[in-house]
Design an enzyme around this catalytic site. Structure first.
Site, PDB file in Angstrom:
ATOM      1  N   ARG A 242       0.494   7.704   6.229  1.00 31.98           N
ATOM      2  CA  ARG A 242      -0.369   6.815   7.003  1.00 31.98           C
ATOM      3  C   ARG A 242      -1.813   7.328   7.034  1.00 31.98           C
ATOM      4  O   ARG A 242      -2.755   6.535   7.053  1.00 31.98           O
ATOM      5  CB  ARG A 242       0.178   6.607   8.424  1.00 31.98           C
TER       6      ARG A 242
ATOM      7  N   HIS B   8      -3.192   6.280   3.770  1.00 25.78           N
ATOM      8  CA  HIS B   8      -3.382   4.832   3.843  1.00 25.78           C
ATOM      9  C   HIS B   8      -4.683   4.472   4.562  1.00 25.78           C
ATOM     10  O   HIS B   8      -5.411   3.573   4.149  1.00 25.78           O
ATOM     11  CB  HIS B   8      -2.171   4.228   4.566  1.00 25.78           C
TER      12      HIS B   8
ATOM     13  N   SER C  68       0.834  -1.203   0.000  1.00 23.78           N
ATOM     14  CA  SER C  68       0.000   0.000   0.000  1.00 23.78           C
ATOM     15  C   SER C  68       0.869   1.252   0.000  1.00 23.78           C
ATOM     16  O   SER C  68       0.604   2.209  -0.739  1.00 23.78           O
ATOM     17  CB  SER C  68      -0.906   0.017   1.241  1.00 23.78           C
TER      18      SER C  68
END
Lengths: 215, 215
Positions: free
Chosen positions: A42, A45, A19
Site C-alpha cells: 500500500r 501504491h 494496481s
C-alpha cells in the site's frame, strides 16, 4: 497493458486491484512476510516508489501490535492535518478509535509561544499526555518524532505502535535512525533515508486498519 | 553536515532554509528559470525526491498565470481532502481565495450513485460548474483529471491553472501525458511518470501562494 491502463471505465476498487496486481508483478521476489506485505504494497501504491520495498523497516510484532491496538479502540494521533485527512475515518470509527491532531489547536500555539518550542513539539507533548497508550503517526516533522521518543524515555507514554515516517533533508533521517535502533522497545514502522511523508504514513495506517477489519 | 543536521534546536523557518540550501547545492545545474525554481525546489523539499527535477513539466506562463489568478482571489479546488489540508489557508485567505473539495459532500455521493460514476468524477463535475475560472489541484485521482479535461473541452470551465499530479499505476501517467500535450490551451503544472500525490500537489500550490505574496 493497454487494457489494464484504461482506467476510465473502472471503479476505484477495480483500479486498486489492478494496481496491486502490477505491484505484485513488478516487485518480484522480496523477504516481506504475508502479514507485512499488504503494508509495504500500500505504501508503494500511494507513492509509486519501489524504494520503499527496501527502505521500510518494521519490528516483527508491528502488524500484530497494530491490529490488537486498533481492535481495542486505542486512539490514533497524527502530527499533521494531512495525515489525519488521509486515514480512513470509517474504519477507525468502526473500532471506536479516536483520531486527533493537535498541531492547529489554539492552546497548542499558546503553549509553544509560552515555552519557546515549536508547535509540532508542543502538539506532541500534549498528545503524549492525553493518549499515553495510543498509536502515534508521524508523517512530517522530525522534531515531533524526536519529542515522542523523549516522552517515551521519560515514561510519559508507552505507545502501542509508532509509525514514524518524517520526510526531508534536516533531521528526518536521523530521527528515523534513532527509532529504528529499537532502543525504545516499542513496536514501530519506519523507513531509512530522507523519503516519507503524510501520504505514506496514512497509507501504512490504512493498511493496518484494513488488516484489523479482516475476520 | 553534522551541525546542519541537528534540527532539534532549530525553528521551522531555519529548518526550511537549511533544507533549501542543501537542495540548491545537491541539485546542481538545471534549466529551471528563477521564477520556476521555487516551485520545483518546494516539490523536492516535500518529497525528498530529485526525480522531480527532471519529471516536472509546466507551461512557460504557469507561474505568472497562478500569481495573477491568486491575487484576483480565484477559487482553489482540490480532488482530495489531503491536498486541501496541505494548502496554506492563511495565504489563500489573504487573497480571498476560497478553498474547496467536494469529494466528501453528501450530494456528490448521491449524484455519483444516481449517475453510476465515481465520487471523484461527480465531485469534479460539480467543481467545474461552480468554479469555472478557478485553479484546479489534482493530487490523487486520474479519473478526476480526465473529467476536468473533458469539461474544459466541453466549454463548461476554463481554469486559470491546472495542477495535475495524480499518482499511481493505473491511469495516472496517461492522464498527465494528456495534460502535458498542451491540447487544452490552459496553463498547467504536471509531471511525467507514475509519481505525484497530494503532498506534492499541495507543495506546488504553497510555492505559488508564497510567490503571489511577494511584493
Amino acid at each position: 497493458m493497454a487494457a489494464v491502463s484504461d482506467s476510465r471505465g473502472m471503479n476505484p476498487e477495480e483500479i486498486e486491484a489492478a494496481s496491486f496486481r502490477i505491484i505484485d508483478e513488478e516487485a518480484g521476489g522480496h523477504d516481506w512476510s504475508p502479514e507485512q506485505w499488504p503494508v509495504v504494497r500500500r505504501v508503494i501504491h500511494t507513492s509509486a516508489d519501489y524504494e520503499y520495498l527496501q527502505s521500510l523497516v518494521m519490528t516483527p510484532d508491528a502488524v500484530t501490535a497494530a491490529v490488537t491496538a486498533l481492535r481495542a479502540g486505542r486512539s490514533i494521533v497524527t502530527d499533521t492535518t494531512m495525515a489525519l485527512a488521509g486515514i480512513r475515518k470509517d474504519l477507525a470509527g468502526s473500532f471506536g478509535c479516536r483520531l486527533s491532531c493537535n498541531v492547529a489547536a489554539a492552546d497548542v500555539a499558546e503553549a509553544a509561544r509560552h515555552e519557546g518550542i515549536t508547535r509540532s513539539v508542543a502538539a506532541m507533548r500534549r498528545a503524549c499526555r492525553e493518549n499515553s497508550d495510543g498509536i502515534f503517526v508521524i508523517g512530517n516533522a522530525p522534531t515531533a518524532l524526536f519529542e515522542l521518543m523523549e516522552q517515551v524515555r521519560n515514561g510519559t507514554c508507552l505507545p502501542a505502535l509508532i509509525v514514524g515516517l518524517p520526510v526531508g533533508f534536516v533531521g528526518a533521517e536521523e530521527s528515523k535512525n534513532a527509532l529504528a535502533s529499537g532502543a525504545l522497545g516499542v513496536p514501530f514502522i519506519t523507513n531509512m533515508g530522507r523519503k516519507g511523508g503524510s501520504t505514506v504514513a496514512a497509507a501504512v495506517m490504512n493498511a493496518l486498519l484494513l488488516r484489523a477489519a479482516e475476520a
